[in-house]
Scaffold this active site. Structure first.
Site, PDB file in Angstrom:
ATOM      1  N   ARG A 131      49.810  37.604 -32.848  1.00  0.00           N
ATOM      2  CA  ARG A 131      48.938  36.988 -31.599  1.00  0.00           C
ATOM      3  C   ARG A 131      48.955  35.446 -31.642  1.00  0.00           C
ATOM      4  NH1 ARG A 131      45.759  42.202 -31.240  1.00  0.00           N
ATOM      5  NH2 ARG A 131      44.273  41.954 -29.601  1.00  0.00           N
TER       6      ARG A 131
ATOM      7  N   ARG B 263      34.990  51.720 -27.957  1.00  0.00           N
ATOM      8  CA  ARG B 263      35.368  50.451 -28.992  1.00  0.00           C
ATOM      9  C   ARG B 263      34.074  49.706 -28.669  1.00  0.00           C
ATOM     10  NH1 ARG B 263      41.297  48.414 -28.671  1.00  0.00           N
ATOM     11  NH2 ARG B 263      40.270  46.565 -28.802  1.00  0.00           N
TER      12      ARG B 263
ATOM     13  N   ARG C 241      39.069  53.133 -19.611  1.00  0.00           N
ATOM     14  CA  ARG C 241      39.223  53.439 -20.961  1.00  0.00           C
ATOM     15  C   ARG C 241      37.728  53.724 -21.568  1.00  0.00           C
ATOM     16  NH1 ARG C 241      42.813  50.132 -24.705  1.00  0.00           N
ATOM     17  NH2 ARG C 241      41.233  48.516 -25.105  1.00  0.00           N
TER      18      ARG C 241
ATOM     19  N   ARG D 205      38.386  38.417 -24.705  1.00  0.00           N
ATOM     20  CA  ARG D 205      39.844  38.979 -25.431  1.00  0.00           C
ATOM     21  C   ARG D 205      40.806  38.238 -24.175  1.00  0.00           C
ATOM     22  NH1 ARG D 205      38.316  45.101 -25.512  1.00  0.00           N
ATOM     23  NH2 ARG D 205      40.610  45.363 -25.875  1.00  0.00           N
TER      24      ARG D 205
ATOM     25  N   LYS E 190      50.061  48.807 -24.473  1.00  0.00           N
ATOM     26  CA  LYS E 190      50.942  48.943 -25.785  1.00  0.00           C
ATOM     27  C   LYS E 190      50.696  49.924 -26.896  1.00  0.00           C
ATOM     28  CE  LYS E 190      48.720  44.807 -27.256  1.00  0.00           C
ATOM     29  NZ  LYS E 190      47.945  44.739 -26.313  1.00  0.00           N
TER      30      LYS E 190
HETATM   31  P1  AMP Z   1      43.604  45.330 -30.472  1.00  0.00           P
HETATM   32  O1  AMP Z   1      43.244  46.616 -30.803  1.00  0.00           O
HETATM   33  O2  AMP Z   1      44.876  44.972 -30.924  1.00  0.00           O
HETATM   34  O3  AMP Z   1      43.069  45.043 -29.076  1.00  0.00           O
HETATM   35  O4  AMP Z   1      42.614  44.391 -31.530  1.00  0.00           O
HETATM   36  C1  AMP Z   1      41.301  44.520 -31.491  1.00  0.00           C
HETATM   37  C2  AMP Z   1      40.687  43.332 -32.155  1.00  0.00           C
HETATM   38  O5  AMP Z   1      41.006  43.038 -33.556  1.00  0.00           O
HETATM   39  C3  AMP Z   1      41.074  41.835 -31.764  1.00  0.00           C
HETATM   40  O6  AMP Z   1      40.355  41.488 -30.408  1.00  0.00           O
HETATM   41  C4  AMP Z   1      40.811  40.821 -32.706  1.00  0.00           C
HETATM   42  O7  AMP Z   1      39.547  40.708 -32.940  1.00  0.00           O
HETATM   43  C5  AMP Z   1      41.329  41.785 -33.888  1.00  0.00           C
HETATM   44  N1  AMP Z   1      42.784  41.428 -34.189  1.00  0.00           N
HETATM   45  C6  AMP Z   1      43.782  42.580 -33.995  1.00  0.00           C
HETATM   46  N2  AMP Z   1      45.008  41.943 -34.277  1.00  0.00           N
HETATM   47  C7  AMP Z   1      44.894  40.598 -34.423  1.00  0.00           C
HETATM   48  C8  AMP Z   1      45.739  39.730 -34.762  1.00  0.00           C
HETATM   49  N3  AMP Z   1      47.156  39.819 -34.850  1.00  0.00           N
HETATM   50  N4  AMP Z   1      45.197  38.355 -34.918  1.00  0.00           N
HETATM   51  C9  AMP Z   1      43.940  38.347 -35.106  1.00  0.00           C
HETATM   52  N5  AMP Z   1      43.074  39.155 -34.881  1.00  0.00           N
HETATM   53  C10 AMP Z   1      43.552  40.419 -34.338  1.00  0.00           C
END
Ligand code: AMP
Length: 187
Positions: free
Chosen positions: A88, A135, A127, A146, A13
């Site tokens: 999400r 991360r 990654r 996740r 993404k």
């Molecule tokens: P990402 O970088 O999109 O993988 O997001 C990293 C983390 O941020 C996720 O595992 C969640 O803990 C939190 N997070 C990001 N976007 C959302 C969302 N739309 N709703 C809830 N938690 C989120």
């Protein structure tokens, strides 16, 4: 142009969003990046969500919707935006629909990046191994969580957007360029 990029962790993404930003002159709104920035800044929100992020769980719908509601009001979003990592959950998707309806905005599409689970695990491990800043949720345990959270809470959005006629499925297992070309064709 206003898009949603939908797909599991490691689907590409972020990579595709960066390319679309350049091509269309729109902004990328990554809720994950926003939350990581809050954690790094040790803001009130950051301190509240750090543990949730580290465990690979989702922060509350209420919190993330309020962050996005504020963010899309900003001037740089006037030209359009790509939502990367939001919505999400079905509740977030409903809230987004209401937000956009109130502003008289329509989505141009929901690009769904489809990638097999076995490939996702490999990609995220690569990654983690290659990136300078690892991360805190790119470890085996958080990653499993996740993916599990994605399958349970986010995957239902595929049918949600299919039902609205806005879903554009793309094979995310091709090269970056091939995926990009398929996205362009779908849009
Ligand atoms: P990402 O970088 O999109 O993988 O997001 C990293 C983390 O941020 C996720 O595992 C969640 O803990 C939190 N997070 C990001 N976007 C959302 C969302 N739309 N709703 C809830 N938690 C989120």
């Amino acid at each position: 142009m206003r898009l949603i990029l939908l797909g599991p962790p490691g689907a590409g993404k972020g990579t595709q969003a960066a390319r679309l930003v350049e091509k269309h002159g729109i902004v990328q709104l990554s809720t994950g990046d926003m939350l990581r920035a809050a954690v790094a800044a040790e803001s009130e929100v950051g301190l509240k969500v750090k543990g949730v992020l580290d465990r690979g769980e989702l922060v509350s719908d209420e919190l993330i919707v309020s962050i996005i509601a504020d963010r899309i009001e900003a001037q740089d979003c006037a030209n359009g935006f790509i939502l990367d990592g939001f919505p999400r959950t079905i509740a977030q998707a409903d809230a987004l629909e209401e937000l956009l309806a109130n502003k008289g905005i329509k989505l141009d599409g929901v690009v769904q990046l489809e990638v097999d689970e076995a490939i996702l695990l490999d990609r995220i491990k690569t990654r983690a191994a290659e990136s300078a800043e690892v991360r805190s949720d790119d470890n085996e345990e958080a990653l499993k969580k996740r993916l599990d959270v994605y399958n349970k809470q986010t995957a239902p959005l595929v049918d949600y957007y299919k039902g609205k006629g806005s879903l554009k499925p793309v094979d995310g297992m091709q090269s970056v360029d091939a995926v990009a070309a398929q996205i362009d064709a779908a849009l």
